[in-house]
Design an enzyme around this catalytic site. Structure first.
Site, PDB file in Angstrom:
ATOM      1  N   ASP A  45       8.841 -56.052  30.048  1.00 14.64           N
ATOM      2  CA  ASP A  45       9.204 -54.593  30.415  1.00 14.64           C
ATOM      3  C   ASP A  45       9.816 -54.513  30.954  1.00 14.64           C
ATOM      4  OD1 ASP A  45       7.850 -50.777  29.860  1.00 14.64           O
ATOM      5  OD2 ASP A  45       8.143 -51.990  31.896  1.00 14.64           O
ATOM      6  N   ILE A  46      11.633 -53.869  30.671  1.00 14.65           N
ATOM      7  CA  ILE A  46      12.404 -53.983  31.088  1.00 14.65           C
ATOM      8  C   ILE A  46      12.155 -53.029  32.306  1.00 14.65           C
ATOM      9  CG2 ILE A  46      15.040 -53.178  31.737  1.00 14.65           C
ATOM     10  CD1 ILE A  46      13.750 -56.295  30.220  1.00 14.65           C
ATOM     11  N   ASP A 139      28.332 -43.337  30.823  1.00 16.08           N
ATOM     12  CA  ASP A 139      29.211 -44.263  29.735  1.00 16.08           C
ATOM     13  C   ASP A 139      29.830 -44.938  30.419  1.00 16.08           C
ATOM     14  OD1 ASP A 139      31.050 -45.014  27.474  1.00 16.08           O
ATOM     15  OD2 ASP A 139      32.345 -42.613  27.420  1.00 16.08           O
ATOM     16  N   GLU A 173      37.047 -50.912  26.289  1.00 15.71           N
ATOM     17  CA  GLU A 173      36.688 -50.196  25.827  1.00 15.71           C
ATOM     18  C   GLU A 173      37.236 -49.309  25.474  1.00 15.71           C
ATOM     19  OE1 GLU A 173      34.396 -47.744  23.471  1.00 15.71           O
ATOM     20  OE2 GLU A 173      34.911 -47.438  25.090  1.00 15.71           O
ATOM     21  N   GLU A 174      37.900 -48.548  26.813  1.00 10.04           N
ATOM     22  CA  GLU A 174      37.743 -47.317  26.451  1.00 10.04           C
ATOM     23  C   GLU A 174      39.518 -46.541  26.331  1.00 10.04           C
ATOM     24  OE1 GLU A 174      36.037 -44.453  26.687  1.00 10.04           O
ATOM     25  OE2 GLU A 174      33.957 -44.942  28.317  1.00 10.04           O
ATOM     26  N   ASP A 202      26.371 -48.300  24.375  1.00 14.57           N
ATOM     27  CA  ASP A 202      27.162 -47.795  25.004  1.00 14.57           C
ATOM     28  C   ASP A 202      26.804 -45.999  24.503  1.00 14.57           C
ATOM     29  OD1 ASP A 202      29.329 -46.312  25.234  1.00 14.57           O
ATOM     30  OD2 ASP A 202      30.583 -46.987  23.944  1.00 14.57           O
ATOM     31  N   HIS A 289      33.156 -38.790  29.847  1.00 16.56           N
ATOM     32  CA  HIS A 289      34.193 -39.066  30.401  1.00 16.56           C
ATOM     33  C   HIS A 289      34.894 -37.860  31.858  1.00 16.56           C
ATOM     34  CE1 HIS A 289      35.360 -41.697  26.133  1.00 16.56           C
ATOM     35  NE2 HIS A 289      34.441 -42.425  26.775  1.00 16.56           N
ATOM     36  N   ASP A 308      13.813 -50.483  27.919  1.00 18.30           N
ATOM     37  CA  ASP A 308      12.724 -51.713  26.615  1.00 18.30           C
ATOM     38  C   ASP A 308      12.977 -51.890  25.611  1.00 18.30           C
ATOM     39  OD1 ASP A 308      11.726 -51.257  29.432  1.00 18.30           O
ATOM     40  OD2 ASP A 308      10.044 -49.849  29.102  1.00 18.30           O
TER      41      ASP A 308
HETATM   42  N1  TRP Z   1      32.705 -45.200  22.306  1.00 20.25           N
HETATM   43  C1  TRP Z   1      33.174 -43.943  23.513  1.00 20.25           C
HETATM   44  C2  TRP Z   1      33.406 -43.835  24.600  1.00 20.25           C
HETATM   45  O1  TRP Z   1      32.668 -44.969  24.969  1.00 20.25           O
HETATM   46  C3  TRP Z   1      31.485 -43.184  23.489  1.00 20.25           C
HETATM   47  C4  TRP Z   1      29.902 -42.829  21.558  1.00 20.25           C
HETATM   48  C5  TRP Z   1      31.011 -41.873  21.215  1.00 20.25           C
HETATM   49  C6  TRP Z   1      29.824 -43.624  21.163  1.00 20.25           C
HETATM   50  N2  TRP Z   1      30.446 -41.948  20.425  1.00 20.25           N
HETATM   51  C7  TRP Z   1      29.430 -42.989  20.173  1.00 20.25           C
HETATM   52  C8  TRP Z   1      29.592 -44.666  21.285  1.00 20.25           C
HETATM   53  C9  TRP Z   1      28.731 -42.932  19.562  1.00 20.25           C
HETATM   54  C10 TRP Z   1      28.592 -45.421  20.284  1.00 20.25           C
HETATM   55  C11 TRP Z   1      28.238 -45.176  19.114  1.00 20.25           C
HETATM   56  O2  TRP Z   1      33.628 -42.717  25.673  1.00 20.25           O
HETATM   57 ZN    ZN Z   2      31.254 -45.653  26.109  1.00 20.29          ZN
END
Ligand code: TRP
Ligand code: ZN
Length: 319
Positions: A45-46, A139, A173-174, A202, A289, A308
């Site tokens: 369990d986390i 996020d 990633e962004e 994510d 965002h 979990d």
């Molecule tokens: N990847 C997007 C971000 O980081 C967030 C996101 C939007 C997302 N829709 C998604 C992540 C669907 C996974 C699946 O801003």
């Molecule tokens: Zn994201």
């Protein structure tokens, strides 16, 4: 070595269950025979408290660095240093992969858990960068913190999986999944085929949460769904953003992928509110965002369940 039974860590506590299952199955197995993969070791369990402590640290990092943890900013590197120090202290082998995006230096953090069959690698990853507009706590502090606590639980329990475990925190990633694309592009053909699966996290603590499971590799998807079924929580297939996160480069390279998601800027329907609670007609994450994606932009129940689920999937897919 096919009849070896590992008794370190959680395997020891589940050994009785495994033997009983073997006898019940009556498959000619003698007591002490190698356990079936799915029953080999129960996932821990986390601790929500621990995951939230990591989030509080990421919030502090953002606050001390101009309000964000974005690619190329000091708050990103400080976030990485926090995660790396925890992993190093827990016995992981960490690697920082450097790259350039939009004329700024970015970094991925990769953490290998020593042991397991390195020809069969299970990976799990989360992007650690925020947008410049805010601290990025849902996020994607949420996925980053749950992944960190799962990795620390691997160490704490002395887990010895059959497969080799590798955790990754992606940069940029962004900016279009730059970190994860760089990582996958740098894999040799051989090393690419050794990765049996990639699990992406994510946004997993959205304040008005949904429970979405990526509709991708069927085995990974089913494993994750089994966890929520056990909790009595309904899930939906993730449709908001196929290819919108770090699983995309892995999928494009032919690696089986999966993941969980609690929703971003799409609006929760009344049918979804009926099964999950929360507010219909409102976004899953109204602070997506933006500057209000702070420590208060988290639903604890969703974060707890999803953390979990991460551990459950990591254990089930690596044992
Ligand atoms: N990847 C997007 C971000 O980081 C967030 C996101 C939007 C997302 N829709 C998604 C992540 C669907 C996974 C699946 O801003
Ligand atoms: Zn994201």
């Amino acid at each position: 070595m096919k009849h070896s039974v590992r008794l370190a860590g959680p395997a020891a506590t589940t050994a009785v269950t495994v033997v009983a299952a073997a006898l019940l199955c009556g498959g000619g197995a003698t007591a002490g025979a190698a356990p079936a993969p799915r029953t080999a070791a129960a996932a821990p369990d986390i601790s929500l408290t621990n995951v939230k402590a990591h989030l509080a640290q990421l919030q502090s990092v953002a606050t001390a660095n101009g309000g964000n943890r974005a690619h190329g900013r000091t708050g990103y590197r400080a976030s990485l240093d926090y995660v790396k120090a925890k992993l190093d202290a827990a016995g992981f082998t960490t690697t920082v992969q450097q790259f350039t995006a939009s004329s700024r230096t970015g970094y991925n953090l990769v953490a290998d858990w020593p042991g397991g069959d390195t020809n069969q690698v299970l990976m799990a990853g989360a992007h650690l960068d925020s947008v410049t507009a805010g601290p990025g706590i849902n996020d994607n502090g949420s996925g980053s913190a749950a992944l960190l606590e799962t990795a620390l639980a691997v160490s704490r329990t002395g887990y010895q999986p059959a497969k080799h475990l590798r955790f990754a925190w992606w940069g940029a990633e962004e900016l279009g999944m730059v970190g994860s694309r760089t990582y996958v592009a740098g894999l040799s053909a051989t090393n690419r085929t050794k990765i049996n699966g990639y699990l992406n996290l994510d946004m997993i603590g959205s304040p008005n949460p949904g429970y979405f499971v990526y509709d991708d590799d069927p085995a990974i998807e089913q494993t994750i769904k089994n966890y929520y079924t056990g909790l009595g929580v309904a899930t939906e297939r993730e449709t908001e953003g196929d290819g919108r996160s770090d699983h995309a480069p892995f999928k494009n390279a032919g690696i089986p992928v999966g993941g969980i998601f609690s929703g971003a800027d799409y609006v929760k329907t009344s049918a979804q509110a009926a099964k999950w609670g929360g507010t219909a007609g409102q976004a899953f994450d109204r602070c997506y965002h933006s500057s209000c994606d702070t420590s208060s932009n988290i639903d604890d129940t969703a974060l707890n369940r999803n953390a979990d689920a991460v551990a459950y999937a990591v254990w089930a897919l690596s044992s």
